[in-house]
Design an enzyme around this catalytic site. Structure first.
Site, PDB file in Angstrom:
ATOM      1  N   GLU A  48       0.782  -1.348   0.164  1.00  0.00           N
ATOM      2  CA  GLU A  48       0.070   0.013  -0.081  1.00  0.00           C
ATOM      3  C   GLU A  48       0.947   1.338   0.141  1.00  0.00           C
ATOM      4  OE1 GLU A  48      -4.051   1.511  -0.072  1.00  0.00           O
ATOM      5  OE2 GLU A  48      -3.127  -0.526  -0.255  1.00  0.00           O
ATOM      6  N   ASP A  59      -4.527  11.093   8.399  1.00  0.00           N
ATOM      7  CA  ASP A  59      -3.397  10.620   8.994  1.00  0.00           C
ATOM      8  C   ASP A  59      -2.874  11.338  10.390  1.00  0.00           C
ATOM      9  OD1 ASP A  59      -2.562   8.559   6.990  1.00  0.00           O
ATOM     10  OD2 ASP A  59      -2.635  10.122   5.788  1.00  0.00           O
TER      11      ASP A  59
END
Length: 262
Positions: A48, A59
Site C-alpha cells: 500500500e 493521517d
C-alpha cells in the site's frame, strides 16, 4: 487478478494478509525504492503506497511527517517512475495506492487512472473521498481495470456498509477505530460486528487497518474475522528513527516484518 491470487494462496495456507503502508519518496526516492524492495523480500503479501500530500487529514502525526519529508522532492512524475520500477522489480505482488482526492482531481481523474494502470498498479483507495462521491471515479477505475477500494468505518450504518461491500474490489479497508492513523498498544475496538456485516453483503476480503503495530493485533484481527491487516504508522516510525543510517533502517524494517508475519 493479483489480489485474487494472493488471497487464494493465503487461504490455502490459512494465513492472514500482511500489507505494509509507506509514503512514496520518503525519505527520498532512492531510499524509498530500497525500503519497498526490503518489504517485498521480507515476504509481505501486497503493498500500500501513499502519494505525499500537503494536508493528509486522515493521517496521524507519524504519517503526516512522512508526507512532509517526501514533499521536499516529490512530484507526480517521480511517483509514477518509482511505481514502474517497483512493478518491474516484482511482476506478481499486488500494488495498492493510497491518495488524497485533490491530487487525483487536479491531475485529471481519467488520466490518473490510465497512468497508474500503465505503471502496473492494481488498486486505489482515496483517503478523503466519501462513498457518496464514488461515481466521480468508479467509471475510470472500471475502464482502466483498477480496483477501487472503499473504507468501512466503525460508525457506518448498515446501509453504508452494504454500499462499501458492494462497490469495493480487491479488498475492503476496515477501520479498527475511528479517527486518524497511528500505532496503538492495543486494538481498542472489536471490529467483528462490522466484518460480519460486510461478509453478509459480499465475499470481498476485509482487511483491518489503523493501529496495527504488534503481532497480537494480527491474532486479534483474525479472531474478528478479518482476512488480513494493513500496517503503516509502526513501519513509518522505523523510517523516521533511522534517517541517518539506511542500513540500520532496512535491517530494522526486515526484523519488524519478520516479527509480524505468520
Amino acid at each position: 487478478m493479483r489480489y485474487q491470487n494472493m488471497f487464494e494462496t493465503l487461504k490455502k495456507h490459512e494465513k492472514m494478509a500482511f500489507i505494509p503502508f509507506v509514503t512514496l519518496g520518503d525519505p527520498n526516492y532512492e531510499w524509498s525504492f530500497e525500503i519497498i524492495k526490503t518489504l517485498i523480500i521480507s515476504g509481505v503479501s501486497a503493498l500500500e503506497l501513499g502519494f505525499a500530500f500537503s494536508d493528509p487529514v486522515a493521517d496521524g502525526i507519524t504519517i503526516q511527517v512522512s508526507h512532509l519529508r517526501a514533499l521536499k522532492h516529490a512530484s507526480m512524475a517521480k511517483n509514477f517512475q518509482l511505481l514502474r520500477a517497483v512493478r518491474d522489480y516484482n511482476p506478481h505482488i499486488p500494488i495498492g495506492l493510497l491518495a488524497y482526492a485533490n491530487l487525483i482531481f487536479s491531475y485529471g481523474v481519467d488520466g490518473f487512472y490510465a497512468q497508474i494502470k500503465e505503471c502496473g498498479v492494481d488498486s486505489v483507495l482515496i483517503a478523503d473521498m466519501p462513498l457518496i462521491e464514488k461515481e466521480l471515479v468508479i467509471k475510470s477505475a472500471q475502464k482502466h481495470q483498477i480496483k477501487q477500494i472503499f473504507i468501512a468505518s466503525p460508525n457506518a450504518s448498515s446501509k453504508d456498509l452494504e454500499q462499501v461491500a458492494t462497490h469495493s474490489q480487491g479488498y475492503i479497508y476496515t477501520l479498527a477505530r475511528s479517527g486518524v492513523t497511528g500505532a496503538s498498544r492495543i486494538l481498542e475496538n472489536d471490529a467483528s460486528a462490522i466484518i460480519k456485516t460486510l461478509k453478509a453483503f459480499s465475499p470481498t476480503p476485509a482487511l483491518l487497518g489503523f493501529g496495527i503495530s504488534q503481532k497480537e493485533h494480527i491474532t486479534n484481527a483474525k479472531g474478528m474475522g478479518a482476512d488480513g491487516v494493513i500496517c503503516g504508522s509502526a513501519l513509518v516510525k522505523i523510517i523516521e528513527e533511522n534517517l541517518n543510517d539506511e542500513n540500520a533502517m532496512l535491517e530494522k524494517i526486515k526484523g519488524f516484518i519478520g516479527g509480524m508475519i505468520f
